[in-house]
Design an enzyme around this catalytic site. Structure first.
Site, PDB file in Angstrom:
ATOM      1  N   GLN A  74       0.815  -1.241   0.117  1.00 39.38           N
ATOM      2  CA  GLN A  74       0.074   0.058  -0.154  1.00 39.38           C
ATOM      3  C   GLN A  74       0.879   1.014   0.074  1.00 39.38           C
ATOM      4  O   GLN A  74       0.395   2.391  -0.425  1.00 39.38           O
ATOM      5  CB  GLN A  74      -1.073   0.063   1.196  1.00 39.38           C
ATOM      6  CG  GLN A  74      -2.289  -0.947   1.173  1.00 39.38           C
ATOM      7  CD  GLN A  74      -3.049  -0.686  -0.038  1.00 39.38           C
ATOM      8  OE1 GLN A  74      -3.160   0.412  -0.532  1.00 39.38           O
ATOM      9  NE2 GLN A  74      -3.723  -1.805  -0.462  1.00 39.38           N
ATOM     10  N   CYS A  97     -10.407  -8.049  -0.175  1.00 43.25           N
ATOM     11  CA  CYS A  97     -10.129  -9.399  -0.264  1.00 43.25           C
ATOM     12  C   CYS A  97     -11.127 -10.357   0.591  1.00 43.25           C
ATOM     13  O   CYS A  97     -10.918 -11.286   0.451  1.00 43.25           O
ATOM     14  CB  CYS A  97      -8.597  -9.544   0.168  1.00 43.25           C
ATOM     15  SG  CYS A  97      -7.555  -9.062  -1.160  1.00 43.25           S
TER      16      CYS A  97
END
Lengths: 385, 383
Positions: A183, A328
């Site tokens: 990220q 996810c």
């Protein structure tokens, strides 16, 4: 990239391929289709050269040298390679790994494998901002600890772990430090030498490259023993054999080069838009902002709406592509493990959304998104309110 | 033969036979490597290699890169990181720990000032010259290549497309020539960055052998391997002839006329080895009169040297400190040499040490780097 009425605000989940990246990739699908491992002819040499250039571009973004980069199919594979590989390479029967509760599933589920295989794992708790207590990390290290695995920036709330301080602790105890930087790389400056991490993993599709390419940085100075998961043709110095995905790697390289050059301007443009959204929504309703507000990713936010019926939240925000929980795990309506870890009760966790801005986000889109939220959220309040 | 000479010879041959070539030049080294910046290799289109850019570990991959550059007809910069123990590309591990930048340039024989033609001009020059290779560490950018040569007068041969860059490089090259050290620069133009390696190419040493005996024959052959210029002078045509000395300039002359045929530079070494005391003494007198000669070696025992000094004194010649310092008698290093070849090795080693300003010690006693590395960093030059 634009679809009528739809506003994409889920850049932390994935990003579109930058047109400049796509252009760079295209010749490698047909014209320059060679196998980078074919050493006996021009087609192979050309592909190898392209991979080498990409390796330098990827290394350049994180201040590493090209030889320290191993290409994988993505960050999940890279994380698996390190955790499983180190677990297998280590013959200490009491192998111990330290990680934390807010890690990505790639880490947590692989740690579960370690536990099932006879290892032990310490999951460090986090406070309500998502930060760990460094004292607890220090105390968790034992003689059997083979790896500390702590992400750089959290994928749901954006909280940034103080890797430099963490590395100081692990280096002192000579424990390898792996950080999932999926990220952060491409969004904020990441310099592996300055941070002092031994290994990081990151992914192409989070920084405007194609899906199917990821990278693993392993410091050449502090390289731990790793048993590769795959066996085969010896590619990537045997760490990750298998024919290289040349077009994706080329795109990944180009994407990293663009991030190196444009990251700062992108933050300067997008961060105020994020701040504008947060302040307008907070002024209007009691919206809670999750994460460590002093140290988090610059253009994403995680918002909790108070007192709403969350079951239809995303369906109602139908023009906005945002995520509830992390992408996810969002196949199921389970509260996110990250929000749970920072102490949000289930109903509050389910009333939370992650908004991720990115390269192609415009001011108009943010204004439209704010309007849509202001329009929809009140309709989700129970009638009793 | 020197590497440069061998490369030029191969290039000429390839040019005549219509074969295409690529010149590979080590343009920068960070850390340690077998070959320093300035090592070169020529690769022809069939993969025949002349010269070397490493101790053998990089040549295999460099060959492929050269052929790729030839095929694409594009200069390219390739980085070799020999500090990476696991790198399969660099098969044989030398235990080196360096990052080596190699510039590959396809050579167009039709182009008058191509990289090898410039190298040839540099080599033909009687004085040191600066040969400039311009490249870019950012490999997505064009790699301009070896484009310019600058001599000690500041005269430039060849050109770049950028007048400002050209001008600045000429200035820096001129200073580098003055210091006699290569230079690595990072030139910041308003909108782009270039890197340049300024290689100081000096003519090889000249070895003047006074005496054409069998020992001189061995010594000249050994100096020939080093690529040095060799001049043999002796009064005996039976000894000093081109049959016995195949690749040397042979001068048959009286002691008094030896100097007439020789151009003395800061790298000209004389070795007196006629085995004829009076001839050696006569020549020594002449050499002492020339302050610019940096090295005079005298074959023979200390006793002979003392006798020469006495005879010079009797003639009213007292040696100054400078003169004494450049006389090496008995000639050579203490290497336990017995045979003519061993003695030759000892003599050549001494001259090499003197000309490079090196103290003669075992390398293992050295604490730092073997090569002079203090100047490998890129100097940032803003335009």
């Amino acid at each position: 990239m634009k679809r009528a009425n739809k506003i994409y605000l889920d850049y932390n989940s994935t990003t579109p391929v930058d047109p400049r990246v796509l252009e760079e990739m295209l010749p490698y699908f047909n014209e320059r289709f060679g196998n980078a491992s074919s050493v006996s002819h021009m087609f192979g040499w050309e592909a190898e050269e392209a991979v080498n250039l990409a390796r330098e571009q990827v290394a350049g973004l994180i201040g590493a040298s090209a030889g320290e980069i191993t290409f994988t199919s993505g960050a999940t594979e890279a994380v698996n390679l390190i955790i499983r590989g180190m677990f297998m390479a280590n013959d200490d029967t009491r192998r111990h790994i330290i990680t934390c509760a807010t890690e990505h599933k790639a880490v947590l589920d692989t740690c579960k494998f370690v536990e099932q295989s006879g290892g032990t794992v310490t999951y460090l708790p986090v406070d309500k901002s998502g930060s760990i207590d460094l004292k607890k990390l220090e105390n968790a290290i034992t003689d059997h600890t083979i790896l500390v695995c702590l992400m750089h920036a959290n994928n749901e709330i954006g909280t940034i772990h103080p890797l430099k301080e963490i590395a100081r602790i692990t280096r002192e105890k000579s424990i390898p430090l792996l950080s999932d930087a999926t990220q952060s790389v491409g969004k904020i400056p990441v310099d592996v030498n300055e941070l002092g991490v031994d290994m990081i993993t990151f992914s192409s599709h989070k920084l405007y490259g194609p899906k199917g390419a990821g990278a693993l940085y392993i410091s050449k100075k502090n390289k731990p023993g790793i048993t590769p998961i795959l066996t085969g043709g010896g590619q990537e110095k045997g760490m990750r054999p298998g024919t290289m995905n040349v077009p994706a790697i080329v795109g990944f390289g180009k994407a990293c080069e663009i991030c190196s050059k444009e990251m700062k301007d992108e933050t300067n443009r997008l961060s105020p838009l994020r701040d504008q959204m947060e302040s307008e929504l907070s002024d209007w309703d009691s919206v809670q902002i999750n994460g460590n507000l002093r140290n988090r990713l610059p253009y994403m936010t995680n918002l909790t709406f108070q007192n709403i019926d969350s079951s239809h939240l995303l369906l109602r925000l139908r023009n906005l592509a945002v995520s509830q929980g992390s992408a996810c795990t969002s196949a199921t309506q389970k509260p996110s493990h990250v929000l749970e870890a920072i102490g949000l009760p289930d109903d509050r966790a389910l009333s939370s959304i992650r908004v991720g801005l990115g390269r192609f986000t415009t001011e108009e889109e943010i204004e439209a998104a704010i309007r849509e939220m202001k329009d929809v959220i009140p309709q989700l309040k129970p009638l009793t309110q | 033969m020197r590497e440069i000479d061998a490369i030029i010879e191969s290039y000429e041959k390839a040019k005549n036979e219509g074969r295409k070539c690529v010149l590979a030049t080590v343009v920068h080294v960070e850390g340690s490597s077998y070959r320093a910046a300035g090592a070169r290799m020529l690769v022809d289109e069939y993969g025949f290699m002349t010269g070397a850019i490493s101790g053998g570990c990089l040549e295999g991959d460099a060959l492929r890169k050269a052929l790729l550059a030839l095929d694409q007809n594009k200069n390219k910069l390739v980085t070799y990181d020999t500090s990476d123990e696991d790198d399969a590309v660099i098969g044989a591990q030398l235990g080196c720990n360096g990052i080596i930048q190699v510039l590959f340039e396809p050579v167009d024989p039709e182009q008058e000032e191509n990289a090898v033609e410039l190298l040839k001009k540099a080599d033909d020059h009687q004085q040191p010259v600066a040969l400039v290779s311009i490249f870019n560490l950012d490999k997505t950018k064009p790699q301009p290549g070896t484009l310019v040569m600058i001599d000690q007068k500041g005269t430039q041969t060849g050109r770049t497309d950028q007048p400002d860059l050209s001008k600045k490089i000429r200035e820096v090259a001129y200073q580098a020539l003055d210091r006699q050290t290569s230079h690595f620069g990072e030139y910041h133009l308003p909108s782009e960055i270039y890197h340049a390696f300024i290689d100081i190419i000096t003519p090889p040493p000249t070895l003047v052998l006074v005496g054409a005996g069998n020992d001189a024959q061995v010594l000249s052959e050994m100096a020939g391997v080093l690529g040095w210029n060799i001049i043999v002078a002796d009064g005996r045509p039976t000894h000093a002839n081109s049959k016995r000395f195949t690749s040397c300039q042979v001068v048959v002359t009286n002691p008094g006329e030896i100097m007439e045929n020789i151009n003395i530079t800061e790298k000209t070494a004389f070795v007196l080895m006629t085995h004829n005391y009076m001839y050696d003494l006569e020549v020594l007198k002449l050499l002492l009169a020339r302050d610019e000669i940096p090295y005079i070696g005298i074959l023979g025992p200390n006793k002979k040297h003392r006798r020469m000094l006495d005879d010079l004194a009797a003639d009213g010649i007292q040696l100054t400190d400078e003169q004494s310092a450049k006389i090496h008698a008995p000639v050579g290093l203490q290497l336990g040499a017995e045979t003519p070849a061993e003695i030759g090795l000892s003599i050549l080693s001494e001259i090499q040490a003197v000309f490079t300003g090196s103290s003669v010690r075992h390398l293992r006693e050295l604490s730092g780097s073997i090569h002079k590395k203090e100047l490998y960093e890129f100097e940032t030059i803003k335009l």
